[in-house]
Design an enzyme around this catalytic site. Structure first.
Site, PDB file in Angstrom:
ATOM      1  N   CYS A  87       0.993  -0.996  -0.231  1.00 29.58           N
ATOM      2  CA  CYS A  87       0.415   0.086  -0.084  1.00 29.58           C
ATOM      3  C   CYS A  87       0.909   0.922   0.073  1.00 29.58           C
ATOM      4  O   CYS A  87       1.690   1.689   0.666  1.00 29.58           O
ATOM      5  CB  CYS A  87      -1.105   0.007   1.141  1.00 29.58           C
ATOM      6  SG  CYS A  87      -1.481   1.255   1.550  1.00 29.58           S
ATOM      7  N   GLU A  88       0.884   1.971  -0.719  1.00 33.48           N
ATOM      8  CA  GLU A  88       1.462   3.150  -0.824  1.00 33.48           C
ATOM      9  C   GLU A  88       1.384   3.973  -0.043  1.00 33.48           C
ATOM     10  O   GLU A  88       2.010   4.996   0.143  1.00 33.48           O
ATOM     11  CB  GLU A  88       1.527   3.868  -2.888  1.00 33.48           C
ATOM     12  CG  GLU A  88       0.141   4.525  -2.788  1.00 33.48           C
ATOM     13  CD  GLU A  88       0.030   5.361  -4.695  1.00 33.48           C
ATOM     14  OE1 GLU A  88      -1.213   5.777  -3.974  1.00 33.48           O
ATOM     15  OE2 GLU A  88       0.011   4.737  -4.931  1.00 33.48           O
ATOM     16  N   HIS A  89       0.622   4.344   0.813  1.00 34.20           N
ATOM     17  CA  HIS A  89      -0.549   4.808   2.019  1.00 34.20           C
ATOM     18  C   HIS A  89       1.012   4.684   3.465  1.00 34.20           C
ATOM     19  O   HIS A  89       1.118   5.582   4.094  1.00 34.20           O
ATOM     20  CB  HIS A  89      -1.604   4.859   2.293  1.00 34.20           C
ATOM     21  CG  HIS A  89      -2.226   5.175   1.187  1.00 34.20           C
ATOM     22  ND1 HIS A  89      -3.455   4.748   0.555  1.00 34.20           N
ATOM     23  CD2 HIS A  89      -1.977   6.647   0.365  1.00 34.20           C
ATOM     24  CE1 HIS A  89      -3.797   5.539  -0.234  1.00 34.20           C
ATOM     25  NE2 HIS A  89      -3.347   7.034  -1.094  1.00 34.20           N
ATOM     26  N   HIS A  90       0.635   3.501   3.750  1.00 31.18           N
ATOM     27  CA  HIS A  90       1.140   2.967   4.687  1.00 31.18           C
ATOM     28  C   HIS A  90       2.906   1.993   4.335  1.00 31.18           C
ATOM     29  O   HIS A  90       2.788   1.451   5.906  1.00 31.18           O
ATOM     30  CB  HIS A  90       0.228   2.133   5.730  1.00 31.18           C
ATOM     31  CG  HIS A  90      -0.550   3.410   5.976  1.00 31.18           C
ATOM     32  ND1 HIS A  90      -1.928   3.169   5.157  1.00 31.18           N
ATOM     33  CD2 HIS A  90      -0.814   4.155   6.697  1.00 31.18           C
ATOM     34  CE1 HIS A  90      -2.904   3.889   5.633  1.00 31.18           C
ATOM     35  NE2 HIS A  90      -2.374   4.586   6.338  1.00 31.18           N
ATOM     36  N   GLN A 122      -5.373  -0.280  -4.495  1.00 32.96           N
ATOM     37  CA  GLN A 122      -5.551  -1.761  -5.620  1.00 32.96           C
ATOM     38  C   GLN A 122      -6.571  -0.811  -6.976  1.00 32.96           C
ATOM     39  O   GLN A 122      -6.098  -1.858  -7.488  1.00 32.96           O
ATOM     40  CB  GLN A 122      -6.570  -2.353  -4.562  1.00 32.96           C
ATOM     41  CG  GLN A 122      -6.716  -3.674  -4.898  1.00 32.96           C
ATOM     42  CD  GLN A 122      -7.824  -4.657  -4.718  1.00 32.96           C
ATOM     43  OE1 GLN A 122      -7.854  -4.646  -2.874  1.00 32.96           O
ATOM     44  NE2 GLN A 122      -8.757  -5.700  -5.003  1.00 32.96           N
ATOM     45  N   HIS A 157      -5.962  -6.122   3.332  1.00 27.10           N
ATOM     46  CA  HIS A 157      -4.927  -5.454   2.996  1.00 27.10           C
ATOM     47  C   HIS A 157      -4.486  -4.689   4.783  1.00 27.10           C
ATOM     48  O   HIS A 157      -5.453  -4.632   5.221  1.00 27.10           O
ATOM     49  CB  HIS A 157      -5.934  -3.488   2.729  1.00 27.10           C
ATOM     50  CG  HIS A 157      -5.851  -3.730   1.320  1.00 27.10           C
ATOM     51  ND1 HIS A 157      -5.139  -2.791   0.198  1.00 27.10           N
ATOM     52  CD2 HIS A 157      -7.136  -4.418   0.647  1.00 27.10           C
ATOM     53  CE1 HIS A 157      -5.672  -3.002  -0.553  1.00 27.10           C
ATOM     54  NE2 HIS A 157      -7.025  -3.529  -0.783  1.00 27.10           N
ATOM     55  N   CYS A 170      -3.287  -2.772   5.815  1.00 34.64           N
ATOM     56  CA  CYS A 170      -2.964  -1.579   6.376  1.00 34.64           C
ATOM     57  C   CYS A 170      -4.594  -1.116   7.108  1.00 34.64           C
ATOM     58  O   CYS A 170      -4.960  -0.011   8.170  1.00 34.64           O
ATOM     59  CB  CYS A 170      -3.090  -0.058   5.847  1.00 34.64           C
ATOM     60  SG  CYS A 170      -3.749  -0.445   4.222  1.00 34.64           S
TER      61      CYS A 170
END
Length: 186
Positions: A75-78, A116, A144, A146
């Site tokens: 995940c590019e956020h976490h 995703q 996920h 995250c």
């Protein structure tokens, strides 16, 4: 002078309150850097390189499906993993793609920092671009970390995304056949 990737991991460990000099962590920065480079090796690949000319003449104009392609992404956020499977279909127009190439395309895009929704679109667009198919469909279902390990901590949640191009978007019958064949419709 900028820090190397292992040095950055060393600083992260220190920032967490850990002692990077303790026995169990001595090689962790180097191992973590190597792992991250492997998990993100999709950046060093291209669709042309992956396909490598494996397009073959065919009179088939019936749906081709590769289902249950396992995928692992971050995940590019976490920077936490999401794990799942992709189902990819296309309707050939004179050429078919080597079977393993579809799984390799999925892996190439999955091995990048992602969300995703974008992953699903990138796979569909790549297969469409390579095959010039009458239609392409991609469904991804994934769990996920995250969402499971932090935040709302919902361990049984699964995210489903789909992209339908060409005949799969235009024809509900074609779309329904695909969804039925991958077991997502009754």
């Amino acid at each position: 002078m900028s820090l190397s990737l292992p040095q950055h991991y060393r600083e992260i460990l220190k920032g967490l309150g850990e002692d990077p000099e303790r026995e169990g962590l001595l090689d962790t920065p180097k191992r973590a850097a190597k792992a991250m480079q492997y998990l993100c090796h999709g950046y060093s690949q291209s669709v042309d390189e992956i396909v490598n000319g494996a397009l073959f003449a065919s009179d088939s104009d019936e749906m081709v499906i590769v289902a249950d392609i396992e995928l692992y992404s971050l995940c590019e956020h976490h920077l936490l993993p999401f794990i799942g499977k992709a189902h990819v279909a296309y309707i050939p127009t004179g050429k078919v793609l080597g079977l393993s190439k579809i799984a390799r395309i999925v892996d190439m895009f999955a091995r990048r920092l992602q969300i995703q929704e974008n992953l699903t679109r990138e796979i569909a667009d790549a297969v469409q671009s390579v095959t010039q198919a009458a239609g392409v469909a991609v469904v991804i279902e994934a769990k996920h970390m995250c969402m499971m390990m932090r935040g709302v901590e919902k361990q049984n949640s699964t995210m489903h995304t789909s992209v339908m191009l060409g005949a799969f978007r235009d024809s509900s019958t074609t779309r329904q056949e695909f969804l039925q064949l991958i077991g997502r419709s009754k």
